[in-house]
Scaffold this motif. Structure first.
Motif, mmCIF file in Angstrom:
data_model
loop_
_atom_site.group_PDB
_atom_site.id
_atom_site.type_symbol
_atom_site.label_atom_id
_atom_site.label_comp_id
_atom_site.label_asym_id
_atom_site.label_seq_id
_atom_site.Cartn_x
_atom_site.Cartn_y
_atom_site.Cartn_z
ATOM 1 N N UNK A 1 0.822 -1.334 -0.085
ATOM 2 C CA UNK A 1 0.180 -0.062 -0.220
ATOM 3 C C UNK A 1 0.808 1.315 -0.155
ATOM 4 N N UNK A 2 2.049 1.210 0.631
ATOM 5 C CA UNK A 2 2.846 2.342 0.880
ATOM 6 C C UNK A 2 3.550 2.584 -0.490
ATOM 7 N N UNK A 3 4.066 1.504 -1.086
ATOM 8 C CA UNK A 3 4.675 1.437 -2.268
ATOM 9 C C UNK A 3 3.706 2.145 -3.579
ATOM 10 N N UNK A 4 2.496 1.885 -3.223
ATOM 11 C CA UNK A 4 1.671 2.178 -4.284
ATOM 12 C C UNK A 4 0.894 3.784 -4.045
ATOM 13 N N UNK A 5 1.314 4.291 -2.930
ATOM 14 C CA UNK A 5 0.939 5.646 -2.619
ATOM 15 C C UNK A 5 0.283 5.833 -1.297
ATOM 16 N N UNK A 6 -0.138 5.100 -0.476
ATOM 17 C CA UNK A 6 -0.598 5.318 0.945
ATOM 18 C C UNK A 6 0.495 6.331 1.519
ATOM 19 N N UNK A 7 0.482 7.404 2.070
ATOM 20 C CA UNK A 7 1.233 8.215 2.501
ATOM 21 C C UNK A 7 1.452 7.665 4.070
#
Length: 358
Positions: free
Chosen positions: A97-103
């Protein structure tokens, strides 16, 4: 050996903001001017700041309590108020999720490989593992068994998990960092038991996973399956999860320590792309750094994580079995090699789980 434990006095826990609020914060448009940007991109120049800690499943209670000591610490150090949002789930899923844009300003994940997957996406810079002591692992853990009181299936070691009629609960290594530690700990036992005979090791792992009654996406989900839903005879668990279950249900569960386990190194890192955009690098770095303080280390011990500070770890020698035989990730070539060989698509886990032992 089997041990049961009574409730320990622990630090009071504060409430965390919801993951929904976190997602709402991450949806700001790029053309909006934030308070940090108005201050020249440095959130430490404003009166308040917000950071998000994206973590793995079993750390909810730890970070709720940690936020309660970090917030006044940061206020005293910087003069700035800070609020902390938490997000929890399977470590692999959280990393994706973080890699895909979750800040996230900070990630506190179950293992190095999950942070490296965020590095591969260009969101965290190379070299993160050397930014903080102990390879950026503020605490360690290991893998144990949680069984029902009295251990009715007489589960003493890993080999018993492959016995007929034993229901095993463990999360899915494809989504859970804890499950990958579980898998490697079981493999380490098999390698010792079968003198590194690969066919016998693979057969044991296949038989053990054939006994799995629920393969949840994360470690906390597996705890819920075993403890609250009553499924299975043994939970392969993070040590802290097993202790907390015994605290909550002191007359219902026992902990069994296997003859061989693994030294788990949960990883903490600043998310460079996010903190540079938000201007939160200073507070994010201190959020991790303070985990290594005496206060942070002792709090970790109270929540059944093994302090990386050896002197403070010894204060908890009545809690943790410090004599347990632990292999390390280095015994499997390090996380880069282990992730590819055992857990990537088509890797060893897929082969044993799908029954392809050729």
């Amino acid at each position: 050996m089997s041990k049961s434990f009574s409730r320990r006095q622990v630090v009071g826990m504060g409430a965390a903001l919801s993951a929904g609020a976190m997602l709402g914060m991450s949806g700001c448009g790029e053309d909006e001017t934030t308070e940090e940007e108005a201050a020249g991109g440095d959130a430490s120049m404003t009166e308040s700041s917000e950071i998000t800690n994206v973590s793995y499943d079993p750390t909810r209670e730890l970070y709720e309590a940690y936020n309660e000591i970090f917030i006044p610490h940061w206020k005293e150090q910087s003069g700035q108020d800070v609020s902390v949002t938490q997000s929890h789930g399977g470590s692999g899923s959280q990393a994706l999720a973080v890699a895909q844009g979750l800040e996230a300003d900070v990630v506190t994940l179950a293992l190095e490989a999950d942070v490296n997957s965020i590095v591969d996406a260009g969101v965290i810079k190379e070299g993160w593992i050397d930014k903080f002591p102990n390879s950026s692992s503020p605490y360690t853990s290991t893998i144990v068994f949680l069984v029902r009181k009295g251990n009715p299936k007489n589960i003493q070691d890993w080999g018993d998990l492959a016995n007929e009629g034993v229901g095993v609960v463990t999360p899915n290594p494809k989504t859970s960092g804890g499950a990958r530690w579980n898998y490697l700990a079981a493999l380490a036992w098999a390698q010792e038991q079968y003198n590194n005979d690969e066919d016998q090791c693979l057969q044991f792992l296949h038989d053990m996973f054939a006994n799995v009654v629920a393969l949840d996406s994360g470690a906390r989900g597996s705890t819920t399956t075993f403890v609250e839903n009553g499924q299975g005879d043994v939970l392969v668990a993070w040590e802290n999860e097993a202790f907390q279950s015994c605290d909550e249900y002191p007359d219902e569960y026992d902990i069994v320590i296997p003859s061989v386990s693994i030294k788990c190194l949960p990883s903490a890192a600043v998310v460079d792309e996010v903190v540079d955009k938000r201007g939160t690098r200073s507070v994010a770095e201190e959020y991790i750094n303070y985990l290594y303080s005496d206060e942070g280390q002792e709090l970790g011990g109270e929540y059944y994580y093994r302090p990386s500070n050896e002197e403070i770890l010894q204060k908890f020698s009545d809690t943790f079995d410090l004599s347990i035989k632990l292999v390390t990730i280095d015994d499997f070539g390090g996380w880069k090699e282990a992730q590819e060989y055992y857990f990537d698509d088509g890797g060893q886990f897929d082969q044993i789980y799908e029954g392809d032992l050729s």
